[in-house]
Each structure stands twice: as structure tokens, then as C-alpha cells.
Motif scaffolding. Structure first.
Motif, short mmCIF file in Angstrom:
data_model
loop_
_atom_site.label_atom_id
_atom_site.label_comp_id
_atom_site.label_asym_id
_atom_site.label_seq_id
_atom_site.Cartn_x
_atom_site.Cartn_y
_atom_site.Cartn_z
N THR A 1 -2.82 97.68 58.87
CA THR A 1 -1.48 97.61 59.42
C THR A 1 -0.99 99.01 59.77
O THR A 1 -1.66 100.02 59.49
N THR B 1 -4.94 90.06 58.00
CA THR B 1 -4.33 91.37 57.81
C THR B 1 -3.13 91.29 56.88
O THR B 1 -2.95 92.12 55.98
N SER B 2 -2.29 90.27 57.11
CA SER B 2 -1.12 90.11 56.24
C SER B 2 -1.50 89.75 54.82
O SER B 2 -0.81 90.11 53.86
N ARG C 1 -4.45 88.38 62.41
CA ARG C 1 -3.13 88.67 61.85
C ARG C 1 -2.96 88.03 60.48
O ARG C 1 -2.37 88.61 59.57
#
Length: 310
Positions: free
Chosen positions: A30, A23-24, A20
Motif C-alpha cells: 500500500t 492487499t487490504s 486489492r
């Protein structure tokens, strides 16, 4: 996992928190997709067929449709409503007849109970010397002993009769399982809803739209191949997805919102037909939307931004 354990990257396993976090930071992987210019529906395309309209009409909410497509949709919805209403009326009659049968069976059970009690009452005189040890109420007409509550061991009860007549459940057929319940239909609504706004839609509410072509000498095929196809009916500005537009109800002409704010709202007169206008006569066209089936996708496309693939 502890606080310091989340920031530990020396492990052999790629943890969910690390995924996560990456990904951010990167923006890839996403559920949000940035769509390009080509993925956005053109302002002159039908909301159902997603093709340029030949005979366009607009709803009071500003959604553009092909006349043939929206008429076919309304006819299909009315047919479906008629089928659902017929099924609902059939179910209503079945429930009414079932309730009538239940009421008749209850009356029949009451009559049978009454007859059983009446038959247990002694109507002939009894010789006191032969049956003195037995009470009058406990004797039947044939001299046999009966109970005073009217129940006889030899006579079958109504509960046992109803239980024997009931169908046995089946665990192999889904509709006959003990947990299966008949589906109850609700009364369908008689109004046709707009496929885009979800509001009631009537045929009389549709307004014909007349686009002003950029070059009137071109035929339809040559006009559709061009990126700039139509212009404002008053200012002759080029229309596009980035230009807010509106439809004037009396004439059906398409003008820009800038023309409406600066010119038309001063006199509230249709510049094409010369008729007076009201606030409801100026219908702003809805822009955006795609033909994708995915829901919840955030559309962040702009004509000036580059395309990013997720």
C-alpha cells in the motif's frame, strides 16, 4: 463483473479486485508506510538541515531552525522576490508602451481615413455640358469617377496594410505557434513565508533557544552521540520526541509542557529570568516530521511499536 464473479478465485488471471482484497488483508504493497523511530526527526534538529542545531531559533508557530540556515533562506527568498518584482515591472512597462503604440496607430488610421474622404470631395467647378451625365459627388478633382463612401480601389486599406505587416506564424518554434500566448506574470508577494507553516516570517519574530544539556562537562561531539542530550530547565526531566516541550520567550529556556501546566501557569513568571509571561510567550515546539521528499505518507511511527517494511 458480477457480484459472484468478484469472489471467484478459480480464474487464470489475477484480477484487480483480488489484488486489492489481498492487499487490504495483508497490509503490504500500500501507499501507507509505518516509519520507525530512526526515521523521525529529533526534536532538537533543524527543520531545514535536519541536523542538530548549534545556534537554534524558534518561530512563533514552534518550528525549530538553525540560525544560519533560516537567515540564508530568508535572504534567498528576498532575492527571488526582488527578481520577480523586477520582471513584473519590466512586463508592466512593455504592456504600457504597447498600449501607447496601439492608441497612436488608431489615431493614424483615423487621420488617413479622414484624408481619403477629404480628397474625394470636388473643389473645382465642372462644365455641365461635358460632364452632365455624372453627378458632382461622384467626381474626383481629376475628373475620374469615385465612390461616395470614400473607398478607392487603387488605395490600399488599413486592414490589408496591417495584415501584410503582421508576422507569419511558425509551427516549428513553440513561441511562434498560433496557439502560443505570452506568459503574464502576476505581482509577487513581498512577504517571506515560513517553509514549514506557510505563514509570514520576519527576522524579529525569531526567538533564541537555549537547551539545558544533561551533562555540562561533555563537549558538543560527545553530547550529540548520546540519545538523551537535554533536560528540562526547571524539573531536569529528560527531553525527547515523546515529551512535549515548550520554549519560554524571555529566557529562551526549554521546559516540558507538564512543567508549564503544573508550575509556570500558576504564577506566569519565567523561572529562569524572573520576567512575567503571557500566553504568547509560551511557544510549544512542533514535533515529528522527516526528511523524506514523498508527500501524503501517513506517519504512524511510535517509539513502542516495531518497524514494518512496506
Amino acid at each position: 463483473m458480477t457480484r459472484h464473479g468478484k469472489n471467484c478465485t478459480a480464474g487464470a488471471v489475477y484480477t484487480y479486485h483480488e489484488k486489492r482484497k489481498d492487499t487490504s488483508a495483508s497490509g503490504y504493497g500500500t501507499q501507507r508506510v509505518r516509519l520507525g523511530k530512526d526515521a523521525i526527526k529529533d526534536f532538537d534538529c533543524c527543520c531545514l538541515s535536519l541536523q542538530p542545531c548549534r545556534d537554534p531559533v524558534v518561530t512563533p508557530d514552534g518550528y525549530l531552525y538553525e540560525r544560519e540556515a533560516i537567515l540564508e533562506y530568508i535572504l534567498h527568498q528576498k532575492t527571488e522576490i526582488a527578481k520577480k518584482m523586477k520582471a513584473y515591472e519590466k512586463q508592466k512597462q512593455a504592456l504600457k508602451s504597447e498600449r501607447l503604440l496601439e492608441s497612436r496607430s488608431e489615431q493614424r488610421d483615423k487621420i488617413e481615413k479622414f484624408k481619403t474622404k477629404e480628397n474625394s470631395i470636388v473643389s473645382k467647378p465642372i462644365n455641365p455640358f461635358t460632364a452632365g451625365d455624372m453627378s458632382v459627388d461622384s467626381l474626383s478633382p481629376n475628373g475620374s469617377a469615385t465612390s461616395t463612401d470614400g473607398s478607392d480601389d487603387g488605395a490600399p486599406s488599413s486592414s490589408s496594410g496591417s495584415a501584410s505587416s503582421a508576422k507569419l506564424p511558425s509551427f516549428w518554434i513553440p513561441s511562434l505557434t498560433p496557439e502560443a500566448k505570452p506568459s503574464v506574470l502576476k505581482k509577487p508577494a513581498k512577504t517571506v513565508l515560513c517553509p514549514m507553516s506557510g505563514r509570514p516570517l520576519k527576522l524579529n519574530d525569531l526567538v533564541s533557544v537555549r537547551f539545558t544539556p544533561l551533562d555540562s562537562s561533555l563537549d558538543r561531539v560527545a553530547l550529540l552521540t548520546r540519545q538523551d542530550r537535554y533536560v528540562c530547565a526547571v524539573t531536569k526531566d529528560t527531553l525527547g520526541n515523546s515529551v512535549p516541550c515548550a520554549v519560554l520567550r524571555p529566557s529562551g529556556a526549554v521546559v516540558t509542557m507538564e512543567c508549564v501546566e503544573k508550575l509556570i501557569k500558576k504564577d506566569m513568571v519565567d523561572p529562569v529570568s524572573g520576567e512575567e509571561l503571557t500566553e504568547k510567550d509560551v511557544i510549544q515546539l512542533q514535533r515529528g516530521g522527516t526528511g523524506f521528499a514523498g508527500s501524503g505518507i501517513e506517519l504512524e511511527a511510535r517509539e513502542s511499536r516495531p518497524v514494518m517494511q512496506a
